[in-house]
Design an enzyme around this catalytic site. Structure first.
Site, short mmCIF file in Angstrom:
data_model
loop_
_atom_site.label_atom_id
_atom_site.label_comp_id
_atom_site.label_asym_id
_atom_site.label_seq_id
_atom_site.Cartn_x
_atom_site.Cartn_y
_atom_site.Cartn_z
N ALA A 246 25.35 -28.32 24.07
CA ALA A 246 25.45 -29.36 23.03
C ALA A 246 24.78 -28.99 21.71
O ALA A 246 24.68 -29.84 20.82
CB ALA A 246 24.96 -30.72 23.51
N ALA A 247 24.34 -27.74 21.56
CA ALA A 247 23.77 -27.31 20.26
C ALA A 247 24.86 -27.42 19.18
O ALA A 247 24.65 -27.99 18.11
CB ALA A 247 23.27 -25.87 20.34
N GLY A 248 26.05 -26.88 19.50
CA GLY A 248 27.15 -26.93 18.54
C GLY A 248 27.60 -28.37 18.29
O GLY A 248 27.97 -28.73 17.16
N ASP A 249 27.57 -29.19 19.32
CA ASP A 249 27.98 -30.60 19.17
C ASP A 249 26.99 -31.36 18.29
O ASP A 249 27.39 -32.15 17.42
CB ASP A 249 28.07 -31.28 20.55
CG ASP A 249 29.11 -30.63 21.44
OD1 ASP A 249 30.07 -30.05 20.89
OD2 ASP A 249 28.95 -30.68 22.67
P1 ATP Z 1 27.29 -24.71 22.33
O1 ATP Z 1 28.69 -24.36 22.80
O2 ATP Z 1 26.19 -24.02 23.12
O3 ATP Z 1 27.04 -26.16 22.16
P2 ATP Z 1 28.12 -23.41 19.91
O4 ATP Z 1 28.46 -22.05 20.43
O5 ATP Z 1 29.21 -24.31 19.52
O6 ATP Z 1 27.10 -24.13 20.86
P3 ATP Z 1 26.02 -22.25 18.34
O7 ATP Z 1 26.44 -21.36 17.25
O8 ATP Z 1 25.50 -21.61 19.60
O9 ATP Z 1 27.19 -23.26 18.62
O10 ATP Z 1 24.86 -23.22 17.85
C1 ATP Z 1 25.03 -24.18 16.83
C2 ATP Z 1 23.75 -24.25 16.02
O11 ATP Z 1 22.67 -24.63 16.87
C3 ATP Z 1 23.32 -22.92 15.39
O12 ATP Z 1 23.95 -22.72 14.13
C4 ATP Z 1 21.80 -23.09 15.29
O13 ATP Z 1 21.46 -23.78 14.10
C5 ATP Z 1 21.48 -23.97 16.50
N1 ATP Z 1 21.04 -23.12 17.64
C6 ATP Z 1 21.80 -22.64 18.64
N2 ATP Z 1 21.08 -21.88 19.48
C7 ATP Z 1 19.81 -21.89 19.00
C8 ATP Z 1 18.58 -21.30 19.42
N3 ATP Z 1 18.50 -20.52 20.52
N4 ATP Z 1 17.47 -21.54 18.68
C9 ATP Z 1 17.51 -22.34 17.58
N5 ATP Z 1 18.65 -22.92 17.13
C10 ATP Z 1 19.78 -22.71 17.82
O1 RIB Z 2 29.58 -28.62 24.32
C1 RIB Z 2 28.96 -28.99 25.52
C2 RIB Z 2 29.91 -29.75 26.38
O2 RIB Z 2 30.97 -28.91 26.78
C3 RIB Z 2 29.29 -30.25 27.67
O3 RIB Z 2 28.69 -31.52 27.52
C4 RIB Z 2 30.44 -30.22 28.66
O4 RIB Z 2 30.89 -31.50 29.03
C5 RIB Z 2 31.55 -29.42 27.99
O5 RIB Z 2 32.58 -30.21 27.62
#
Ligand code: ATP
Ligand code: RIB
Length: 295
Positions: A246-249
């Site tokens: 949920a970092a990206g979310d």
């Molecule tokens: P996910 O699918 O895991 O929810 P994502 O792949 O869509 O994420 P990421 O690029 O991994 O997106 O992360 C989105 C943002 O979250 C990054 O731009 C950064 O600001 C923050 N982030 C992600 N991972 C980290 C980390 N290990 N430490 C600090 N900030 C992070």
């Molecule tokens: O982005 C994270 C989400 O991806 C999780 O909450 C899971 O439900 C999947 O859809």
């Protein structure tokens, strides 16, 4: 008056096991911790936008089952408008998530009712889409429905954000309806076929029809490329990550709130960076999304 944010997308129940290492195919890894909680990319983005101060309506499709009921009750408690949530005879979506000691995850989703959110359903909420200021979409519902929602929104002058996750083939027409796209490093390469410089990836997305672009780069931060001004790297904050789910979310929901408050794209990305740095420090999806006061 606050701007209206509409999120259309998936709602899942996440079952997460954190263990020392990911099992290899055919291997069993013993000794993990289990948590279960609400998730789904659409729901996570709606919850993030709401907790960070947005006026949010969430449209999703859940089953007529306990997972669906619990999920919708949770969105209600958050103060999200759920009056247009739809029901399906299929089971509510479920995600099985494995997290290793480096906070990396592997996710397998059974979409169930999410796959039943049809273009006809989207037509039935066209007025809600047209009355919004921002529309946030992802790819855990059928692509034809994403396309329809983006088209209705674009024609009504709504700012359309696509978080293109999980990556899948997209119709060329979709890009012309988007105001902003927020792929991660892997998704942008799959969409554009460009493996080199970030600027080349941005240029490829512009050529496909999107104006604003943000490429998220995990612990490296995000590359923010507003149309009409210089691109810049917004570094991530250095934190102790335990689970990046949920970092990206969170980034996407937070970004939209900041834009709705009048911040420019780079300022909004800095706000979103702060929010997602908090998410990665806790286990789970919605259980880890911060509130405005936490920032
Ligand atoms: P996910 O699918 O895991 O929810 P994502 O792949 O869509 O994420 P990421 O690029 O991994 O997106 O992360 C989105 C943002 O979250 C990054 O731009 C950064 O600001 C923050 N982030 C992600 N991972 C980290 C980390 N290990 N430490 C600090 N900030 C992070
Ligand atoms: O982005 C994270 C989400 O991806 C999780 O909450 C899971 O439900 C999947 O859809």
């Amino acid at each position: 008056m606050s701007k209206k944010i509409l999120v259309i997308g998936s709602s899942n129940t996440d079952m997460t096991v954190k263990s020392e290492k990911m099992p290899a195919p055919g291997e069993t890894v013993l000794g993990g911790e289990f948590i279960m909680g609400p998730g789904g990319k659409g729901a996570n983005q709606a919850v993030a936008a709401r907790r960070l101060g947005g006026d949010v309506c969430f449209i999703c499709k859940v089953g007529r089952d306990i997972f669906g009921d619990n999920a919708v009750a949770g969105y209600d408690r958050e103060g999200i408008d759920t009056s247009h949530v739809l029901r399906s005879d299929k089971a509510s979506g479920v995600a099985l998530i494995l997290v290793d000691k480096n906070a990396e995850n592997s996710i397998s989703v059974a979409p169930g009712a999410n796959n039943d959110l049809t273009p006809e359903d989207i037509d039935s909420v066209a007025d809600v889409i047209k009355a919004s200021d921002y529309l946030i979409l992802q790819l855990e519902i059928p692509v034809e429905s994403v396309l329809r929602a983006a088209q209705i929104a674009h024609e009504a002058g709504v700012y359309v954000i696509l978080n293109p996750a999980p990556a899948c083939p997209l119709p060329a027409e979709l890009f012309s309806y988007l105001s902003l796209i927020t792929p991660n490093a892997g998704e942008v390469e799959l969409m554009t076929g460009v493996t080199g410089e970030l600027d080349d990836k941005v240029a490829a997305l512009r050529k496909m029809g999107v104006s604003d672009v943000i490429i998220t780069l995990g612990s490296r931060g995000s590359y923010v490329a507003p149309s009409g001004s210089e691109a810049e790297l917004v570094p991530a904050l250095k934190v102790n990550a335990v689970d990046t789910t949920a970092a990206g979310d969170t980034f996407c929901g937070a970004l939209c709130v900041a834009l709705s408050e009048g911040k420019d794209l780079a300022e909004a990305a800095r706000f979103a960076t702060k929010a997602s740095s908090l998410t990665v420090q806790k286990m789970g999806a919605q259980s880890s999304i911060p509130y405005r006061k936490d920032l």
